[in-house]
Design a protein around this motif. Structure first.
Motif, PDB file in Angstrom:
ATOM      1  N   GLY A  10       3.610  -7.211   1.652  1.00  0.00           N
ATOM      2  CA  GLY A  10       5.053  -6.985   1.624  1.00  0.00           C
ATOM      3  C   GLY A  10       5.827  -8.284   1.534  1.00  0.00           C
ATOM      4  O   GLY A  10       6.837  -8.373   0.827  1.00  0.00           O
ATOM      5  N   PHE A  11       5.341  -9.294   2.244  1.00  0.00           N
ATOM      6  CA  PHE A  11       5.958 -10.623   2.207  1.00  0.00           C
ATOM      7  C   PHE A  11       6.018 -11.139   0.769  1.00  0.00           C
ATOM      8  O   PHE A  11       7.067 -11.584   0.289  1.00  0.00           O
ATOM      9  CB  PHE A  11       5.136 -11.572   3.084  1.00  0.00           C
ATOM     10  N   ILE A  48       5.118  -1.855  -3.761  1.00  0.00           N
ATOM     11  CA  ILE A  48       4.369  -2.005  -2.512  1.00  0.00           C
ATOM     12  C   ILE A  48       3.439  -0.817  -2.298  1.00  0.00           C
ATOM     13  O   ILE A  48       2.266  -0.973  -1.910  1.00  0.00           O
ATOM     14  CB  ILE A  48       5.349  -2.158  -1.333  1.00  0.00           C
ATOM     15  N   LEU A  49       3.964   0.381  -2.582  1.00  0.00           N
ATOM     16  CA  LEU A  49       3.157   1.585  -2.392  1.00  0.00           C
ATOM     17  C   LEU A  49       1.936   1.566  -3.319  1.00  0.00           C
ATOM     18  O   LEU A  49       0.805   1.838  -2.871  1.00  0.00           O
ATOM     19  CB  LEU A  49       4.005   2.827  -2.670  1.00  0.00           C
ATOM     20  N   LEU A  50       2.146   1.229  -4.578  1.00  0.00           N
ATOM     21  CA  LEU A  50       1.038   1.225  -5.536  1.00  0.00           C
ATOM     22  C   LEU A  50       0.031   0.120  -5.227  1.00  0.00           C
ATOM     23  O   LEU A  50      -1.183   0.311  -5.374  1.00  0.00           O
ATOM     24  CB  LEU A  50       1.578   1.046  -6.958  1.00  0.00           C
ATOM     25  N   ALA A  51       0.514  -1.027  -4.788  1.00  0.00           N
ATOM     26  CA  ALA A  51      -0.379  -2.168  -4.569  1.00  0.00           C
ATOM     27  C   ALA A  51      -1.067  -2.129  -3.208  1.00  0.00           C
ATOM     28  O   ALA A  51      -2.221  -2.565  -3.086  1.00  0.00           O
ATOM     29  CB  ALA A  51       0.416  -3.467  -4.704  1.00  0.00           C
ATOM     30  N   LEU A  52      -0.378  -1.597  -2.200  1.00  0.00           N
ATOM     31  CA  LEU A  52      -0.886  -1.726  -0.834  1.00  0.00           C
ATOM     32  C   LEU A  52      -1.443  -0.441  -0.235  1.00  0.00           C
ATOM     33  O   LEU A  52      -1.972  -0.463   0.883  1.00  0.00           O
ATOM     34  CB  LEU A  52       0.230  -2.259   0.080  1.00  0.00           C
ATOM     35  N   PRO A  78      18.714   0.416  -6.147  1.00  0.00           N
ATOM     36  CA  PRO A  78      17.459   0.485  -6.900  1.00  0.00           C
ATOM     37  C   PRO A  78      16.477  -0.640  -6.599  1.00  0.00           C
ATOM     38  O   PRO A  78      15.272  -0.465  -6.802  1.00  0.00           O
ATOM     39  CB  PRO A  78      17.935   0.414  -8.363  1.00  0.00           C
ATOM     40  N   ILE A  79      16.968  -1.780  -6.110  1.00  0.00           N
ATOM     41  CA  ILE A  79      16.059  -2.871  -5.789  1.00  0.00           C
ATOM     42  C   ILE A  79      15.084  -2.451  -4.691  1.00  0.00           C
ATOM     43  O   ILE A  79      13.909  -2.832  -4.699  1.00  0.00           O
ATOM     44  CB  ILE A  79      16.844  -4.134  -5.373  1.00  0.00           C
ATOM     45  N   TYR A  80      15.569  -1.632  -3.754  1.00  0.00           N
ATOM     46  CA  TYR A  80      14.686  -1.150  -2.692  1.00  0.00           C
ATOM     47  C   TYR A  80      13.688  -0.138  -3.244  1.00  0.00           C
ATOM     48  O   TYR A  80      12.510  -0.128  -2.854  1.00  0.00           O
ATOM     49  CB  TYR A  80      15.510  -0.519  -1.568  1.00  0.00           C
ATOM     50  N   GLY A  81      14.154   0.755  -4.131  1.00  0.00           N
ATOM     51  CA  GLY A  81      13.251   1.721  -4.725  1.00  0.00           C
ATOM     52  C   GLY A  81      12.167   1.053  -5.544  1.00  0.00           C
ATOM     53  O   GLY A  81      10.987   1.431  -5.478  1.00  0.00           O
TER      54      GLY A  81
END
Length: 309
Positions: free
Chosen positions: A79-80, A61-65, A52-55
């Protein structure tokens, strides 16, 4: 519920992305650890094929970037930062909840309390850029092609599964800590028993009696009774050695019995130790190390037996 829109994504899409990236993260972690260990290791906090940490990191990341997905530099920097913060916070939360360190970067340069390090953060930045530019478009097309009725049904089942799996894992970890505490208490109790034997007390009495005498009286009495005391002390030493040996054997027997009892624990607890070989207990690290050594010895013996057959 599944049709609710958040940040231009439906809840179904976000949940699908979460599950897919949790699975991909599990597959990547398990493959990496298994290659290094030269055997299969089910890497992950819960038992199923999900991390779940990856999810969680992927959704943030998807929402922000997503708005800056055309810029490789911004994707890398985003991402960094985001993945590093997520890894640090989850590591901190796990430590506070379960009194254990699940991963440790303290040997890496430029680390922060062993929870994150520069090397891994750079890897997160590179991985984020690759995922957003190459992987995410493919996954988005895949999720869009899923029939909504079947997709929502499968999502409901997976949500229930995740809740059950997480609950079971947490309960086993709490029981795991209780067993380590029990082992520590047993060791302390046996140590006190060792120090409380009559022979140990006798030795302390002799030392105390001599130390309380004035120097002249001490030397005179010591000279007069040297032969007598020497013989008695030799006998005392021998008796003490034999008794200590018996007590030590008792300690060893009881500790081994307790360790054997711990080793009869569930597959979940043993999987977690294999999945996180660098795991440290904040309170009972010595007991955890002893347990790991015992498990490694047993696996080594089993491997030798299998080879000899």
């Amino acid at each position: 519920m599944w049709s609710t829109v958040w940040f231009s994504f439906t809840f179904f899409e976000l949940y699908a992305y979460f599950m897919i990236y949790s699975f991909l993260g599990w597959a990547m972690e398990s493959a990496y650890v298994s290659i290094n260990a030269k055997k299969w290791v089910n890497r992950g906090f819960i038992n199923g094929p999900f991390c779940p940490i990856y999810g969680t990191g992927a959704l943030l990341i998807l929402l922000a970037l997503e708005p800056v997905s055309d810029s490789i530099l911004l994707l890398f920097l985003g991402g960094f930062v985001i993945a590093t913060v997520v890894e640090y916070l989850i590591g901190l939360i796990l430590e506070k909840l379960f009194h254990a360190t699940w991963w440790d970067y303290s040997q890496k340069p430029f680390n922060i309390k062993g929870r994150v390090c520069l090397e891994r953060s750079v890897e997160w930045g590179v991985l984020t850029t690759f995922v957003m530019r190459v992987v995410q478009p493919v996954i988005a097309d895949f999720v869009a092609a899923i029939p909504r009725a079947w997709g929502e049904f499968a999502a409901t089942l997976l949500l229930a599964y995740l809740a059950v799996d997480t609950t079971i894992t947490v309960l086993h970890i709490l029981r795991f800590n209780e067993k380590l505490a029990s082992l520590s208490e047993a060791h302390d109790a046996l140590q006190k028993k060792l120090e409380g034997t009559r022979l140990y007390a006798s030795r302390q009495e002799i030392i105390t009696r001599f130390e309380s005498m004035p120097a002249a009286e001490f030397l005179r009495e010591f000279k007069e009774r040297m032969a007598e005391e020497n013989e008695r002390l030799e006998q005392l030493r021998e008796e003490e050695r034999l008794h200590r040996q018996l007590v030590q054997e008792e300690i060893k027997e009881k500790l081994e019995s307790r360790i054997n009892a711990l080793q009869k624990s569930s597959l979940i607890e043993r999987r977690l130790m294999r999945a996180y070989p660098g795991m440290h207990s904040k309170r009972f690290d010595e007991e955890l190390k002893a347990w790991k050594r015992e498990l490694m010895e047993k696996r080594s013996k089993k491997s030798r037996k299998d080879v000899s057959k």
